[in-house]
Design a protein around this motif. Structure first.
Motif, PDB file in Angstrom:
ATOM      1  N   THR A   1       1.634  11.385   4.831  1.00  0.00           N
ATOM      2  CA  THR A   1       3.075  11.510   5.004  1.00  0.00           C
ATOM      3  C   THR A   1       3.297  11.533   6.376  1.00  0.00           C
ATOM      4  N   SER A   2       4.571  11.609   6.829  1.00  0.00           N
ATOM      5  CA  SER A   2       5.135  11.415   8.152  1.00  0.00           C
ATOM      6  C   SER A   2       4.657  13.046   8.821  1.00  0.00           C
ATOM      7  N   GLU A   3       4.228  13.828   8.063  1.00  0.00           N
ATOM      8  CA  GLU A   3       3.989  15.179   8.727  1.00  0.00           C
ATOM      9  C   GLU A   3       2.531  15.132   9.164  1.00  0.00           C
ATOM     10  N   TRP A   4       1.658  13.982   8.676  1.00  0.00           N
ATOM     11  CA  TRP A   4       0.335  13.936   9.355  1.00  0.00           C
ATOM     12  C   TRP A   4       0.395  13.611  10.616  1.00  0.00           C
TER      13      TRP A   4
ATOM     14  N   THR B   1       6.245   5.100   8.146  1.00  0.00           N
ATOM     15  CA  THR B   1       5.994   6.437   7.855  1.00  0.00           C
ATOM     16  C   THR B   1       6.063   7.104   9.210  1.00  0.00           C
TER      17      THR B   1
ATOM     18  N   GLN C   1       3.098   5.773  -2.592  1.00  0.00           N
ATOM     19  CA  GLN C   1       2.064   6.835  -3.098  1.00  0.00           C
ATOM     20  C   GLN C   1       1.621   6.293  -4.485  1.00  0.00           C
TER      21      GLN C   1
ATOM     22  N   GLN D   1      -2.098  10.576  -0.022  1.00  0.00           N
ATOM     23  CA  GLN D   1      -1.513  11.907   0.584  1.00  0.00           C
ATOM     24  C   GLN D   1      -0.833  11.852   1.814  1.00  0.00           C
TER      25      GLN D   1
END
Length: 489
Positions: free
Chosen positions: A381-384, A324, A447, A379
């Motif tokens: 994701t790599s955007e966290w 991730t 997920q 929830q």
């Protein structure tokens, strides 16, 4: 008569000595049980094992633990935790030495299969601690026992590779694993000569019969039989994983033989369960001897979600972090270890909260938090940001492990003479959950995997509506036929 000395974590006398020696025994049992996993890469290279053979060894390591926890629970109730824990640690050092000396996959496989038995050690200490601590301290004491002992798996992961490197050469792993066996053997004698089953003047209540769990109504007998089926189904699932449809390490004929054997054992188990409880068809059990098996069933469901999810998530989390957030495996492993490290405080914390605010309210709160925690993890994701993801994981792990502590704060309050067997069945359900969740993980997205665990927690929350808060006393009959009341409030 319970020891009434003050609860002092830094004391090593009286009941505190019993608790500390018991968590050490549990710690060592988990070091031995998980001693191969951190060294498996070196072992595979040393002996030329294939990826399929490595996976087989990891599966075999947990295969025997499910029935072993049930069996060890029965033996503990009958012969006492002092003798049972000592013999278990001593006997299981032998397959540990066998693994350290193994030169073929077949030898390693047999040793790993037999070592699954030491995973049942946890059950023994639950009964021991329950004999020494009063109800208002029991959750805290069981939580410390479970949390600190459970840390043995993490300790093995950190220390055994270092020990193997210290000895050096391609056989360094043999010395590392052999030392864990020696530690288990030595501590067996330390435990035996330094503990007693009960405080002086207390009675150790034993089951009237051994061979299956006693229940006290026909409805409970039916529920007991229903609750046995998932354990056998899980063993069948492990057989499937070894089949051509799984990792293809056994022929279909061999797997069919495993299925047939499980069927025979199930029939024997059901017959034995009937034999132990056939008196229920002769008339009602006296009121003072009754207990509600639904209490056990609810705790089984909760441990399925808590400890089952912990074992599954610990197995997949390093790779999940690496993929991730594009981390190296070493860095990802260190971050993922925060989940296991929480055990040191979370499990005792769950027991402490349970002591202060009641068993059922605590379980309701922690199970709800567990469901929300896994919904939150779904929830990620790599955007966290990486720190936020770690905080989410640690927050979820708090509810998971505190829930485990709260479950075993309630287990010893159901029926004293059956505590080992009840703990064995509940503990086995944790392993059932682990196999189930890891199987789900192999079939769906990460997920969806977290969503499934959250759904199991919601099921646990619903089942809690049927749990009755322990009140008053447990009634037990001693060897003289006298009724004794044991306070659980």
């Amino acid at each position: 008569m319970m020891s009434n000395e003050k609860f002092n974590l830094f004391s090593f006398s009286g009941k505190m000595k019993i608790m500390h020696l018991s968590w050490m025994a549990f710690f060592i049992s988990f070091v031995v049980w998980f001693n191969a996993a951190p060294l498996m890469g070196v072992i595979a290279e040393s002996l030329g094992l294939s990826n399929g053979q490595v996976k087989t060894l990891l599966i075999l390591n947990v295969a025997l633990t499910i029935p072993a926890r049930v069996i060890i629970g029965m033996v503990t109730d009958k012969f006492g935790p002092r003798l049972t824990y000592s013999i278990l640690l001593a006997v299981c050092s032998l397959p540990c030495f066998m693994f350290a000396l193994g030169d073929s996959f077949e030898q390693l496989a047999l040793a790993r299969f037999l070592l699954g038995f030491i995973g049942a050690g946890f059950v023994v200490g639950i009964r021991m601690v329950s004999e020494w601590f009063p109800a208002n301290e029991l959750g805290t004491a069981e939580g410390i026992y479970g949390g600190w002992g459970n840390f043995g798996s993490a300790a093995a992961a950190f220390t055994l590779p270092v020990i193997a490197i210290f000895f050096g050469g391609e056989n360094g792993w043999r010395y590392a694993i052999g030392l864990t066996g020696l530690l288990s053997l030595v501590f067996a004698f330390i435990y035996y000569f330094n503990v007693t089953d009960t405080p002086k003047g207390s009675t150790y209540f034993k089951p009237k019969k051994i061979g299956a769990l006693e229940v006290t109504s026909k409805g409970d007998l039916l529920l007991l039989i229903i609750m046995k089926l998932p354990m056998y189904a899980t063993l069948g699932l492990l057989g499937w994983k070894l089949s051509p449809s799984g990792i293809n390490m056994l022929t279909q004929e061999a797997v069919n033989l495993i299925y047939a054997g499980l069927g025979v054992v199930l029939l024997i188990d059901l017959y034995q369960t009937y034999q132990i409880n056939k008196h229920l068809f002769d008339g009602p059990v006296p009121e003072f001897e009754r207990y509600a098996f639904k209490q056990v069933a609810v705790l089984n469901v909760l441990y399925f979600s808590t400890f089952g999810s912990e074992l599954a998530v610990v197995s997949m989390l390093p790779l999940y972090f690496a993929e991730t957030f594009e981390l190296g495996l070493a860095q990802a492993g260190m971050l993922a270890s925060t989940y296991a490290f929480m055990n040191l405080a979370s499990r005792p914390g769950g027991g402490w909260i349970s002591d202060r605010f009641g068993r059922k309210p605590t379980l309701m709160l922690l199970t709800a938090g567990l469901a929300l925690g896994y919904l939150g993890m779904a929830q990620i994701t790599s955007e966290w940001s990486l720190p936020l993801a770690v905080v989410m994981v640690m927050g979820c792990s708090f509810f998971v492990q505190s829930g485990e502590g709260a479950v075993f704060a309630a287990v010893p309050l159901i029926k004293r003479r059956l505590t080992g067997q009840i703990a064995g069945m509940t503990g086995a359900y944790g392993n059932v959950g682990a196999v189930f969740f890891l199987t789900v993980y192999s079939l769906v997205s990460t997920q969806a995997f977290f969503y499934v665990i959250a759904a199991s927690a919601v099921l646990g929350l619903i089942s809690l509506l049927f749990l009755t808060e322990p009140k008053g006393h447990i009634s037990e009959v001693n060897d003289k036929g006298e009724v004794t009341l044991i306070s659980v409030s």
